[in-house]
Design a protein around this motif. Structure first.
Motif, PDB file in Angstrom:
ATOM      1  N   GLN A  72      -7.998  36.136 -20.531  1.00  0.00           N
ATOM      2  CA  GLN A  72      -8.332  37.332 -21.310  1.00  0.00           C
ATOM      3  C   GLN A  72      -9.818  37.403 -21.666  1.00  0.00           C
ATOM      4  O   GLN A  72     -10.286  38.437 -22.120  1.00  0.00           O
ATOM      5  CB  GLN A  72      -7.510  37.366 -22.605  1.00  0.00           C
ATOM      6  N   CYS A  73     -10.526  36.287 -21.498  1.00  0.00           N
ATOM      7  CA  CYS A  73     -11.945  36.187 -21.859  1.00  0.00           C
ATOM      8  C   CYS A  73     -12.176  36.497 -23.333  1.00  0.00           C
ATOM      9  O   CYS A  73     -13.099  37.227 -23.708  1.00  0.00           O
ATOM     10  CB  CYS A  73     -12.812  37.085 -20.971  1.00  0.00           C
ATOM     11  N   ARG A  74     -11.339  35.917 -24.151  1.00  0.00           N
ATOM     12  CA  ARG A  74     -11.448  36.077 -25.603  1.00  0.00           C
ATOM     13  C   ARG A  74     -11.348  34.714 -26.273  1.00  0.00           C
ATOM     14  O   ARG A  74     -10.578  33.855 -25.850  1.00  0.00           O
ATOM     15  CB  ARG A  74     -10.332  36.974 -26.150  1.00  0.00           C
ATOM     16  N   CYS A  75     -12.118  34.551 -27.333  1.00  0.00           N
ATOM     17  CA  CYS A  75     -12.078  33.317 -28.101  1.00  0.00           C
ATOM     18  C   CYS A  75     -10.742  33.231 -28.824  1.00  0.00           C
ATOM     19  O   CYS A  75     -10.294  34.209 -29.429  1.00  0.00           O
ATOM     20  CB  CYS A  75     -13.229  33.300 -29.104  1.00  0.00           C
ATOM     21  N   GLN A  76     -10.141  32.071 -28.764  1.00  0.00           N
ATOM     22  CA  GLN A  76      -8.847  31.867 -29.402  1.00  0.00           C
ATOM     23  C   GLN A  76      -8.956  31.588 -30.904  1.00  0.00           C
ATOM     24  O   GLN A  76      -7.941  31.591 -31.607  1.00  0.00           O
ATOM     25  CB  GLN A  76      -8.113  30.712 -28.711  1.00  0.00           C
ATOM     26  N   ASP A  77     -10.182  31.379 -31.391  1.00  0.00           N
ATOM     27  CA  ASP A  77     -10.392  31.168 -32.827  1.00  0.00           C
ATOM     28  C   ASP A  77     -11.765  31.708 -33.213  1.00  0.00           C
ATOM     29  O   ASP A  77     -12.622  30.989 -33.726  1.00  0.00           O
ATOM     30  CB  ASP A  77     -10.259  29.687 -33.189  1.00  0.00           C
ATOM     31  N   TYR A  78     -11.961  32.987 -32.958  1.00  0.00           N
ATOM     32  CA  TYR A  78     -13.263  33.624 -33.156  1.00  0.00           C
ATOM     33  C   TYR A  78     -13.784  33.433 -34.585  1.00  0.00           C
ATOM     34  O   TYR A  78     -14.955  33.149 -34.789  1.00  0.00           O
ATOM     35  CB  TYR A  78     -13.159  35.111 -32.813  1.00  0.00           C
ATOM     36  N   THR A  79     -12.928  33.552 -35.562  1.00  0.00           N
ATOM     37  CA  THR A  79     -13.335  33.445 -36.963  1.00  0.00           C
ATOM     38  C   THR A  79     -13.921  32.072 -37.291  1.00  0.00           C
ATOM     39  O   THR A  79     -14.897  31.974 -38.031  1.00  0.00           O
ATOM     40  CB  THR A  79     -12.139  33.730 -37.894  1.00  0.00           C
ATOM     41  N   HIS A  80     -13.369  31.022 -36.714  1.00  0.00           N
ATOM     42  CA  HIS A  80     -13.794  29.657 -37.036  1.00  0.00           C
ATOM     43  C   HIS A  80     -14.554  28.985 -35.890  1.00  0.00           C
ATOM     44  O   HIS A  80     -14.710  27.761 -35.885  1.00  0.00           O
ATOM     45  CB  HIS A  80     -12.566  28.803 -37.404  1.00  0.00           C
ATOM     46  N   ARG A  81     -15.018  29.746 -34.944  1.00  0.00           N
ATOM     47  CA  ARG A  81     -15.607  29.168 -33.733  1.00  0.00           C
ATOM     48  C   ARG A  81     -16.808  28.265 -34.007  1.00  0.00           C
ATOM     49  O   ARG A  81     -16.974  27.240 -33.358  1.00  0.00           O
ATOM     50  CB  ARG A  81     -15.975  30.270 -32.733  1.00  0.00           C
ATOM     51  N   PHE A  82     -17.656  28.611 -34.954  1.00  0.00           N
ATOM     52  CA  PHE A  82     -18.853  27.799 -35.203  1.00  0.00           C
ATOM     53  C   PHE A  82     -18.500  26.464 -35.861  1.00  0.00           C
ATOM     54  O   PHE A  82     -19.170  25.463 -35.620  1.00  0.00           O
ATOM     55  CB  PHE A  82     -19.868  28.566 -36.056  1.00  0.00           C
ATOM     56  N   ALA A  83     -17.449  26.439 -36.651  1.00  0.00           N
ATOM     57  CA  ALA A  83     -16.997  25.187 -37.261  1.00  0.00           C
ATOM     58  C   ALA A  83     -16.354  24.294 -36.207  1.00  0.00           C
ATOM     59  O   ALA A  83     -16.541  23.074 -36.221  1.00  0.00           O
ATOM     60  CB  ALA A  83     -16.004  25.470 -38.387  1.00  0.00           C
ATOM     61  N   ARG A  84     -15.621  24.899 -35.292  1.00  0.00           N
ATOM     62  CA  ARG A  84     -14.905  24.122 -34.280  1.00  0.00           C
ATOM     63  C   ARG A  84     -15.780  23.745 -33.094  1.00  0.00           C
ATOM     64  O   ARG A  84     -15.545  22.724 -32.444  1.00  0.00           O
ATOM     65  CB  ARG A  84     -13.683  24.895 -33.807  1.00  0.00           C
ATOM     66  N   VAL A  85     -16.764  24.595 -32.790  1.00  0.00           N
ATOM     67  CA  VAL A  85     -17.671  24.349 -31.661  1.00  0.00           C
ATOM     68  C   VAL A  85     -19.103  24.615 -32.159  1.00  0.00           C
ATOM     69  O   VAL A  85     -19.613  25.726 -32.038  1.00  0.00           O
ATOM     70  CB  VAL A  85     -17.344  25.266 -30.456  1.00  0.00           C
ATOM     71  N   PRO A  86     -19.747  23.606 -32.725  1.00  0.00           N
ATOM     72  CA  PRO A  86     -21.077  23.802 -33.310  1.00  0.00           C
ATOM     73  C   PRO A  86     -22.112  24.380 -32.341  1.00  0.00           C
ATOM     74  O   PRO A  86     -23.023  25.087 -32.770  1.00  0.00           O
ATOM     75  CB  PRO A  86     -21.477  22.395 -33.761  1.00  0.00           C
ATOM     76  N   ALA A  87     -21.960  24.139 -31.054  1.00  0.00           N
ATOM     77  CA  ALA A  87     -22.913  24.662 -30.069  1.00  0.00           C
ATOM     78  C   ALA A  87     -22.567  26.071 -29.598  1.00  0.00           C
ATOM     79  O   ALA A  87     -23.216  26.604 -28.697  1.00  0.00           O
ATOM     80  CB  ALA A  87     -22.990  23.720 -28.870  1.00  0.00           C
ATOM     81  N   CYS A  88     -21.581  26.687 -30.212  1.00  0.00           N
ATOM     82  CA  CYS A  88     -21.169  28.043 -29.822  1.00  0.00           C
ATOM     83  C   CYS A  88     -22.354  28.998 -29.915  1.00  0.00           C
ATOM     84  O   CYS A  88     -23.176  28.920 -30.831  1.00  0.00           O
ATOM     85  CB  CYS A  88     -20.037  28.518 -30.744  1.00  0.00           C
ATOM     86  N   THR A  89     -22.426  29.901 -28.958  1.00  0.00           N
ATOM     87  CA  THR A  89     -23.497  30.891 -28.922  1.00  0.00           C
ATOM     88  C   THR A  89     -23.334  31.889 -30.059  1.00  0.00           C
ATOM     89  O   THR A  89     -22.323  32.574 -30.134  1.00  0.00           O
ATOM     90  CB  THR A  89     -23.464  31.669 -27.581  1.00  0.00           C
ATOM     91  N   GLN A  90     -24.307  31.946 -30.938  1.00  0.00           N
ATOM     92  CA  GLN A  90     -24.283  32.944 -32.003  1.00  0.00           C
ATOM     93  C   GLN A  90     -25.266  34.041 -31.630  1.00  0.00           C
ATOM     94  O   GLN A  90     -26.474  33.842 -31.644  1.00  0.00           O
ATOM     95  CB  GLN A  90     -24.649  32.341 -33.349  1.00  0.00           C
TER      96      GLN A  90
END
Length: 149
Positions: free
Chosen positions: A56-74
């Protein structure tokens, strides 16, 4: 959202909802990138973040993505200028460079699946990092962006 906001307002003038709506759902920013320590080149893998639903090309935890993946693209106005690796198709990059949205962009087409039919999304080739051991990532390089010195 304001009608055809992407044509009428600059990126700086968009509200949060409009900014988020610019994302075409391609998932390319969720592909893992590695920087070559010697050359500074950015290597893009066909391996996607563990949180990306690659179909689906969608984050499965968009709300908490930065906590779960610190290197996530902001993606925001400040970081946009740093992300020279964004694909030419990226709506944020296109608008930042003064180009309009592509015809297949969901805001233009009115169809959230148009990005997949245009084969712009990673849905047809990405694999999850959950399925690829880190010591095999070098086997998954799909693009090299030379360092901008």
């Amino acid at each position: 959202m304001r009608e055809r906001f992407w044509e009428r307002f600059s990126l700086e003038e968009l509200d949060h909802e409009e900014w988020e709506a610019l994302c075409d759902g391609c998932g390319r920013c969720c592909l893992i990138k590695l920087e070559d320590e010697d050359s500074g080149d950015v290597l893009t893998l066909d391996v996607a973040c563990k949180l990306l639903d690659t179909r689906q090309c969608r984050c499965q935890d968009y709300t908490h993505r930065f906590a779960r993946v610190p290197a996530c693209t902001q993606m925001n106005l400040q970081t946009l200028r740093e992300f020279h690796w964004l694909p030419d198709s990226c709506a944020y990059r296109r608008l930042h460079e003064g180009r309009g949205l592509a015809d297949w962009h969901p805001l233009v087409s009115g169809d959230p699946q148009s990005v997949h039919r245009a084969r712009v999304s990673v849905a047809h080739f990405a694999v999850s990092e959950r399925d690829v051991p880190e010591d095999r990532w070098e086997d998954h390089v799909i693009a090299v962006l030379p360092c901008e010195d």
